[in-house]
Motif scaffolding. Structure first.
Motif, short mmCIF file in Angstrom:
data_model
loop_
_atom_site.label_atom_id
_atom_site.label_comp_id
_atom_site.label_asym_id
_atom_site.label_seq_id
_atom_site.Cartn_x
_atom_site.Cartn_y
_atom_site.Cartn_z
N TYR A 1 15.88 9.60 -4.73
CA TYR A 1 15.30 8.45 -5.21
C TYR A 1 16.27 7.63 -6.08
O TYR A 1 17.22 8.15 -6.77
N ALA A 2 15.84 6.46 -6.58
CA ALA A 2 16.68 5.70 -7.42
C ALA A 2 16.28 5.74 -8.75
O ALA A 2 15.33 6.28 -9.00
N VAL A 3 17.41 5.47 -9.44
CA VAL A 3 16.99 5.76 -11.07
C VAL A 3 17.70 4.46 -11.79
O VAL A 3 18.42 3.87 -11.20
N LYS A 4 17.05 4.23 -12.86
CA LYS A 4 17.32 3.06 -13.82
C LYS A 4 17.49 3.50 -15.09
O LYS A 4 16.76 4.18 -15.57
N PHE A 5 18.46 2.86 -15.58
CA PHE A 5 18.67 3.07 -17.32
C PHE A 5 19.43 2.03 -17.92
O PHE A 5 20.34 1.42 -17.17
N LEU A 6 19.75 2.11 -19.33
CA LEU A 6 20.35 1.22 -19.82
C LEU A 6 21.52 2.01 -20.47
O LEU A 6 21.58 3.24 -20.79
N TYR A 7 22.93 1.46 -20.13
CA TYR A 7 24.19 2.20 -20.85
C TYR A 7 25.10 1.27 -21.18
O TYR A 7 25.19 0.04 -20.79
N PRO A 8 25.86 1.45 -22.21
CA PRO A 8 25.80 2.84 -22.85
C PRO A 8 24.71 2.88 -24.02
O PRO A 8 24.35 1.74 -24.53
N ARG A 9 24.90 3.84 -24.83
CA ARG A 9 23.85 3.91 -26.21
C ARG A 9 24.89 3.21 -27.27
O ARG A 9 25.95 3.39 -27.50
N GLY B 1 25.55 -0.75 -29.12
CA GLY B 1 26.28 -1.87 -28.73
C GLY B 1 25.45 -2.76 -27.74
O GLY B 1 24.27 -2.98 -28.07
N SER B 2 25.86 -3.23 -26.59
CA SER B 2 25.16 -4.13 -25.74
C SER B 2 25.21 -3.40 -24.47
O SER B 2 25.85 -3.70 -23.51
N PRO B 3 24.06 -2.40 -24.36
CA PRO B 3 24.09 -1.80 -23.03
C PRO B 3 23.72 -2.59 -21.85
O PRO B 3 22.95 -3.62 -21.87
N ARG B 4 24.14 -2.44 -20.46
CA ARG B 4 23.63 -2.92 -19.43
C ARG B 4 22.70 -2.37 -18.66
O ARG B 4 22.69 -0.85 -18.66
N LEU B 5 21.83 -2.72 -17.84
CA LEU B 5 21.09 -2.34 -17.06
C LEU B 5 21.78 -1.64 -15.85
O LEU B 5 22.28 -2.50 -15.14
N VAL B 6 21.58 -0.34 -15.38
CA VAL B 6 22.19 0.27 -14.06
C VAL B 6 21.04 0.61 -13.22
O VAL B 6 19.81 1.40 -13.43
N LEU B 7 21.06 0.37 -12.05
CA LEU B 7 20.30 0.68 -10.91
C LEU B 7 21.12 1.60 -9.99
O LEU B 7 22.04 1.01 -9.36
N MET B 8 20.66 3.15 -9.96
CA MET B 8 21.65 3.83 -9.28
C MET B 8 20.89 4.40 -8.01
O MET B 8 19.66 5.01 -8.39
N GLU C 1 26.55 15.95 -12.16
CA GLU C 1 27.23 17.31 -11.84
C GLU C 1 28.04 17.16 -13.48
O GLU C 1 29.09 16.29 -13.78
N GLY C 2 28.26 18.06 -14.12
CA GLY C 2 28.89 18.39 -15.55
C GLY C 2 28.23 17.30 -16.46
O GLY C 2 26.95 17.06 -16.46
N PRO C 3 29.22 16.66 -17.04
CA PRO C 3 28.63 15.63 -18.06
C PRO C 3 28.50 14.12 -17.40
O PRO C 3 28.00 13.02 -18.18
N LEU C 4 28.76 14.21 -16.22
CA LEU C 4 28.73 12.74 -15.71
C LEU C 4 27.39 12.68 -14.36
O LEU C 4 26.81 13.71 -13.72
N ILE C 5 26.96 11.54 -14.31
CA ILE C 5 26.01 10.99 -13.26
C ILE C 5 27.04 10.05 -12.29
O ILE C 5 27.30 9.26 -12.97
N THR C 6 26.93 10.40 -11.01
CA THR C 6 27.77 9.49 -10.31
C THR C 6 26.85 8.92 -8.91
O THR C 6 26.11 10.02 -8.55
N GLY C 7 26.90 7.89 -8.64
CA GLY C 7 26.27 7.37 -7.59
C GLY C 7 26.62 5.99 -7.41
O GLY C 7 27.56 5.54 -7.84
N PHE C 8 25.76 5.26 -6.32
CA PHE C 8 26.06 3.95 -6.08
C PHE C 8 25.46 3.02 -6.84
O PHE C 8 24.03 2.92 -7.26
N ASP C 9 26.05 2.23 -7.73
CA ASP C 9 25.66 1.25 -8.67
C ASP C 9 25.46 0.09 -7.73
O ASP C 9 26.39 -0.73 -7.41
N VAL C 10 24.20 -0.22 -7.78
CA VAL C 10 23.73 -1.42 -7.07
C VAL C 10 24.31 -2.75 -7.57
O VAL C 10 24.92 -3.72 -6.80
N GLU C 11 24.24 -2.99 -8.76
CA GLU C 11 24.76 -4.19 -9.33
C GLU C 11 26.39 -4.33 -9.13
O GLU C 11 27.09 -5.41 -8.83
#
Length: 219
Positions: A67-75, A77-84, A90-100
């Protein structure tokens, strides 16, 4: 090896007879050329003695989120909207297709500012799939460590050196000596396999002597 040591001793005496500027020029050239061969050797995943680096430990392939996930990144400053879409954690990272961004991107999980609800039309929004197929981990180790910004060389009129700088030196030292380190700030300590990144090969020793002889004969 004893005969080679005697030759190196003679070479050292010849270098000391050169003027200070000439020594600096020669030693800097030696360092630069040997850094090039060290970089190539690390890229081939081999230690100075010719043995292969201990490979990474095999990991179970992570299951992608269906399923798709949506979040503001990074904590902060000026976070941007990410739709993945089509992502893995895996480990400390979330990796996937960043639509934007229109491609595969990785983000630190603990730096996500806020998770947001995903609308139905966003769940079905067209995007490429993230096909991991082990490509990231199959690439050669130490790709960033061996680049020109991290693996440096230079010389004075008394010595030549090749080594890592900054944070890269700390990371390289862990692998060079097989030490214990944390893969992530909050991760458990892990003992890494010894992978000797720096060290002169017999070919590089011969190359240094050839450069010395060429320099002396050209005078």
């Amino acid at each position: 090896m004893e005969d080679f040591a005697e030759i190196e001793a003679i070479a050292g005496a010849l270098i000391r007879k050169l003027s200070s500027p000439a020594r600096r020029t020669l030693l800097r050239r030696m360092a630069r050329e040997i850094r090039t061969t060290q970089t190539a050797r690390i890229a081939s995943q081999r230690a100075p003695d010719g043995s292969g680096f201990v490979p990474r430990k095999a990991r179970k392939p992570p299951a992608p989120g269906n399923y798709a996930v949506k979040f503001l990144y990074p904590r902060g400053g000026s976070p941007r909207l990410v739709l993945m879409k089509s992502w893995v954690h895996e480990g400390p990272l979330i990796t996937g297709f960043d639509v934007e961004a229109g491609g595969i991107r990785s983000f630190f999980w603990d730096k996500i500012d806020r998770w947001l609800p995903v609308d139905r039309d966003e769940q079905n929004k067209g995007a490429g799939k993230f096909r991991r197929q082990g490509r990231i981990r199959q690439k050669a180790m130490f790709r960033k460590l061996r680049n020109g910004r991290n693996l440096r060389s230079d010389a004075t009129d008394v010595e030549a050196w090749i080594g890592f700088s900054g944070r890269a030196a700390e990371i390289a030292g862990v692998h060079q000596d097989g030490l214990t380190d944390r893969p992530a700030a909050k991760g458990k300590p892990v003992r890494y396999a010894r992978r000797e990144l720096l060290g002169l090969t017999p070919t590089e020793r011969s190359k240094a002597l050839d450069l010395l002889l060429d320099h002396i004969l050209a005078r």
